[in-house]
Design a protein around this motif. Sequence first.
Motif, PDB file in Angstrom:
ATOM      1  N   GLU A 113      37.438  34.714  50.291  1.00  0.00           N
ATOM      2  CA  GLU A 113      38.601  34.283  49.517  1.00  0.00           C
ATOM      3  C   GLU A 113      38.760  35.115  48.246  1.00  0.00           C
ATOM      4  O   GLU A 113      39.884  35.465  47.873  1.00  0.00           O
ATOM      5  N   ILE A 114      37.671  35.428  47.595  1.00  0.00           N
ATOM      6  CA  ILE A 114      37.733  36.279  46.397  1.00  0.00           C
ATOM      7  C   ILE A 114      38.216  37.669  46.776  1.00  0.00           C
ATOM      8  O   ILE A 114      39.060  38.252  46.088  1.00  0.00           O
ATOM      9  N   LEU A 115      37.715  38.218  47.883  1.00  0.00           N
ATOM     10  CA  LEU A 115      38.148  39.532  48.364  1.00  0.00           C
ATOM     11  C   LEU A 115      39.649  39.536  48.650  1.00  0.00           C
ATOM     12  O   LEU A 115      40.367  40.453  48.244  1.00  0.00           O
ATOM     13  N   ALA A 116      40.137  38.491  49.324  1.00  0.00           N
ATOM     14  CA  ALA A 116      41.567  38.403  49.622  1.00  0.00           C
ATOM     15  C   ALA A 116      42.389  38.239  48.347  1.00  0.00           C
ATOM     16  O   ALA A 116      43.466  38.835  48.222  1.00  0.00           O
ATOM     17  N   PHE A 117      41.906  37.460  47.397  1.00  0.00           N
ATOM     18  CA  PHE A 117      42.629  37.259  46.155  1.00  0.00           C
ATOM     19  C   PHE A 117      42.694  38.547  45.336  1.00  0.00           C
ATOM     20  O   PHE A 117      43.751  38.891  44.789  1.00  0.00           O
ATOM     21  N   VAL A 118      41.582  39.261  45.263  1.00  0.00           N
ATOM     22  CA  VAL A 118      41.564  40.534  44.532  1.00  0.00           C
ATOM     23  C   VAL A 118      42.519  41.533  45.192  1.00  0.00           C
ATOM     24  O   VAL A 118      43.283  42.230  44.512  1.00  0.00           O
ATOM     25  N   THR A 119      42.496  41.597  46.525  1.00  0.00           N
ATOM     26  CA  THR A 119      43.392  42.512  47.236  1.00  0.00           C
ATOM     27  C   THR A 119      44.840  42.119  47.012  1.00  0.00           C
ATOM     28  O   THR A 119      45.699  42.982  46.789  1.00  0.00           O
ATOM     29  N   PHE A 120      45.138  40.821  47.069  1.00  0.00           N
ATOM     30  CA  PHE A 120      46.501  40.351  46.826  1.00  0.00           C
ATOM     31  C   PHE A 120      46.968  40.737  45.424  1.00  0.00           C
ATOM     32  O   PHE A 120      48.075  41.268  45.255  1.00  0.00           O
ATOM     33  N   CYS A 121      46.137  40.494  44.421  1.00  0.00           N
ATOM     34  CA  CYS A 121      46.514  40.859  43.046  1.00  0.00           C
ATOM     35  C   CYS A 121      46.686  42.358  42.891  1.00  0.00           C
ATOM     36  O   CYS A 121      47.628  42.819  42.234  1.00  0.00           O
ATOM     37  N   TRP A 122      45.806  43.127  43.511  1.00  0.00           N
ATOM     38  CA  TRP A 122      45.883  44.582  43.444  1.00  0.00           C
ATOM     39  C   TRP A 122      47.166  45.072  44.099  1.00  0.00           C
ATOM     40  O   TRP A 122      47.853  45.949  43.570  1.00  0.00           O
ATOM     41  N   MET A 123      47.512  44.495  45.240  1.00  0.00           N
ATOM     42  CA  MET A 123      48.738  44.919  45.925  1.00  0.00           C
ATOM     43  C   MET A 123      49.970  44.537  45.117  1.00  0.00           C
ATOM     44  O   MET A 123      50.951  45.286  45.088  1.00  0.00           O
ATOM     45  N   CYS A 124      49.943  43.389  44.464  1.00  0.00           N
ATOM     46  CA  CYS A 124      51.073  43.007  43.603  1.00  0.00           C
ATOM     47  C   CYS A 124      51.192  43.957  42.419  1.00  0.00           C
ATOM     48  O   CYS A 124      52.295  44.362  42.041  1.00  0.00           O
ATOM     49  N   TYR A 125      50.057  44.335  41.840  1.00  0.00           N
ATOM     50  CA  TYR A 125      50.046  45.247  40.702  1.00  0.00           C
ATOM     51  C   TYR A 125      50.540  46.644  41.103  1.00  0.00           C
ATOM     52  O   TYR A 125      51.308  47.277  40.381  1.00  0.00           O
TER      53      TYR A 125
END
Length: 155
Positions: A113-125
């Motif tokens: 879940e942390i990996l997915a959240f970090v990837t999601f935030c990175w992709m949004c950024y």
Amino acid sequence: MFEDWEILPYWLFLTAIVSAARTFQCYLPATSNRIMRILYSNSNFRETSALAAREFGSWSFLSCIVQINAGLNPHHSGAYITALWSFIIFLAHFAFERIAYNTVGGRGLLAAEILAFVTFCWMCYARAYYLDFSTEADTRAPLIHPHKGQPIPMM
């Protein structure tokens, strides 16, 4: 910060490899029940079966394909947005299972879940860097009619 290196596509390939590994684990009879017991550790065994493991494996394989496509075509808005939505669906599913049903648990899932959240935030950024919406319509190649060989007029 990371725009000059363009490492997001490589990161998406890494997450795709993790999804592919999860797919193979879910389809092997020896490990499928164990995977579901680890993911949904707070539920009883009747709710987690080999069928559920194979369904989760299919879902993981679809995520793998989406992430590879986004890694190969990070400047294509359809591939990028679809990968972004795959992470949103992953996070929403496990957040709902964690909060509403209290069926998921464990450190391994929390790491995912942390990996997915970090990837999601990175992709949004990085979305503005990879997807330049102001010039996308101008640089797009026109659609060509398959039989006439002429551009199809856009409406």
